[in-house]
Design a protein around this motif. Structure first.
Motif: not given
Length: 95
Positions: A24, A42, A47, A77
């Motif tokens: 990531s 990622t 994930r 995110y």
């Protein structure tokens, strides 16, 4: 399984490694008086395991410890992370 978070300042990114491999990454732009978190990714096989959450927490903690903020959450995110952690909202740049 060894998990390690790193701040790679020369590359303007934070990384999370599992057993030595990057799974990531969080890219950022340093504006001198603020930090813009621009992109989090990622790798697909990793994930859904919480790695991005761990990495964003590490990055936010690092920015706070270095007094390098405020943080602009330009990545969806990261914006969602701050929505889930309203107690950290003092670190966000004014919109």
């Amino acid at each position: 399984m060894a998990i390690e978070c790193r701040h790679e300042a020369a590359q303007h990114r934070y990384t999370l490694l599992v057993d030595g491999s990057i799974v990531s990454a969080l890219q950022y732009a340093d504006h001198g008086t603020s930090i813009a978190f621009t992109h989090t990714v990622t790798v697909p096989p990793a994930r859904g395991k919480g790695y991005a959450d761990t990495l964003v927490t590490f990055a936010v903690d690092d920015v706070e410890a270095r007094a390098a903020g405020p943080i602009s959450a330009n990545c969806w995110y990261v914006a969602d992370w701050f929505d889930r952690h309203p107690e950290r909202s003092a670190l966000l740049a004014a919109r």
